[in-house]
Design an enzyme around this catalytic site. Structure first.
Site, PDB file in Angstrom:
ATOM      1  N   SER A   1     -14.419  -2.543  13.316  1.00 51.41           N
ATOM      2  CA  SER A   1     -15.610  -2.871  14.092  1.00 51.41           C
ATOM      3  C   SER A   1     -15.577  -2.129  15.439  1.00 51.41           C
ATOM      4  O   SER A   1     -15.679  -0.914  15.466  1.00 51.41           O
ATOM      5  CB  SER A   1     -15.732  -4.387  14.258  1.00 51.41           C
ATOM      6  OG  SER A   1     -16.974  -4.750  14.792  1.00 51.41           O
TER       7      SER A   1
ATOM      8  N   GLU B   1     -36.113  -0.478  13.037  1.00 51.26           N
ATOM      9  CA  GLU B   1     -37.242   0.332  13.462  1.00 51.26           C
ATOM     10  C   GLU B   1     -37.057   1.758  12.955  1.00 51.26           C
ATOM     11  O   GLU B   1     -36.012   2.116  12.422  1.00 51.26           O
ATOM     12  CB  GLU B   1     -37.336   0.364  14.993  1.00 51.26           C
ATOM     13  CG  GLU B   1     -37.457  -0.992  15.661  1.00 51.26           C
ATOM     14  CD  GLU B   1     -37.418  -0.867  17.176  1.00 51.26           C
ATOM     15  OE1 GLU B   1     -37.902   0.155  17.700  1.00 51.26           O
ATOM     16  OE2 GLU B   1     -36.897  -1.776  17.828  1.00 51.26           O
TER      17      GLU B   1
ATOM     18  N   HIS C   1     -20.526  -2.132  10.468  1.00 47.97           N
ATOM     19  CA  HIS C   1     -21.372  -3.205   9.907  1.00 47.97           C
ATOM     20  C   HIS C   1     -22.683  -2.573   9.410  1.00 47.97           C
ATOM     21  O   HIS C   1     -23.775  -3.113   9.632  1.00 47.97           O
ATOM     22  CB  HIS C   1     -21.688  -4.272  10.961  1.00 47.97           C
ATOM     23  CG  HIS C   1     -20.479  -4.903  11.585  1.00 47.97           C
ATOM     24  ND1 HIS C   1     -19.769  -5.917  10.974  1.00 47.97           N
ATOM     25  CD2 HIS C   1     -19.856  -4.672  12.767  1.00 47.97           C
ATOM     26  CE1 HIS C   1     -18.763  -6.286  11.759  1.00 47.97           C
ATOM     27  NE2 HIS C   1     -18.800  -5.537  12.851  1.00 47.97           N
TER      28      HIS C   1
END
Length: 269
Positions: A132, A150, A174
């Site tokens: 991460s 978006e 992720h």
């Protein structure tokens, strides 16, 4: 201690399996020397470093590591202190946990600690894994934040310097789990000389030391190669205008696939 290692650097997309077969963590453990390993855990990216550090401590002790140390660094550049450098000198593997990559960067950038890690990687005497936030810092440039959902645009991604462990890549983590394709595309529009890597949860790019990496784990790695980029409107676009990116090469790689990130080619598995 110099060890033969299968994967000198392991870049993990976060949320790796910690309770079942633990395939990625086991690969790190074995690369670091297995039951002969001395593993150092760096949890300072987290706001709860004690809890996070202890969780990984228990995992690697349960696997049978010879020694596990939590380098519980609490202030920027505290890692220059001899107590941490001495522990690092004994480590065959270092595991950097998740949390906030900006916090992590400011804690260890330009320190004796990260210089020692780079030297050990160059000598081939250390395995470095990051999950991460610990994955995000690996490139010369780093995604420090942003949004998803978006069309690609300049406002979608926040960028800053990374630690430059693997300078050629720009990592997002992720990845499909948090719908970050547009964010990574926006980052690549800013730095088209970099190779984009979107790594899913419980998935790892295991770098093999020969310019290639192998995919481990249950998800996919999305590679965005802008090497033949023909056009982008990024230089003249405003913050929220959709970005154009023409002639990108995109690969979706899964467990067992191999990719040569220096030559930018998929290799036979």
């Amino acid at each position: 201690m110099v060890i033969p290692t299968q994967y000198p650097i392991m870049v993990i997309g976060g949320a790796e399996d910690k309770v079942n077969e633990c395939s990625i963590l086991t690969a790190f453990f074995e690369s670091a020397g297995g039951k002969l390993a001395t593993i150092g855990i760096i949890p300072c990216a987290s706001q709860e470093p004690s809890a996070v550090g202890d969780r990984y401590y228990q995992i690697f002790k349960r696997m049978g590591a010879h020694r596990v140390e939590v380098l519980d660094i609490r202030r920027p550049h505290e890692c220059d202190e001899l107590r941490w450098l001495d522990i690092l000198d004994d480590c065959t593997g270092v595991f950097v946990t998740g949390g906030d990559q900006v916090r992590l960067f400011h804690f260890i950038n330009d320190s004796k600690f990260i210089a020692a890690i780079r030297k050990r990687l160059h000598l081939g005497s250390l395995v470095l894994a990051g999950t991460s936030a610990g994955a995000a810092i690996m490139g010369e440039k780093m995604i420090s934040g942003g949004s998803s959902g978006e069309s690609p645009n300049r406002s979608l991604v926040d960028l800053m310097d990374g630690l430059g462990i693997i300078p050629e890549v720009l990592v997002d983590q992720h990845f499909h789990n948090r719908n970050r394709m547009a964010r990574l595309l926006s980052a690549i529009a800013t730095y088209p000389e970099k190779l984009g890597m979107g790594i899913d949860e419980d998935t790892c790019a295991a770098f093999r030391g020969d310019g290639s990496f192998e995919i481990l784990g249950k998800g996919s790695i999305t590679v965005i190669d802008p090497g033949e980029l023909a056009y982008t409107n990024h230089p003249e676009s405003d913050e929220t205008s959709p970005l154009s990116l023409h002639n990108l090469t995109v690969h979706i790689l899964n467990r067992g696939d191999l990719y040569h990130y220096q030559h930018r080619t998929v290799l036979p598995s």
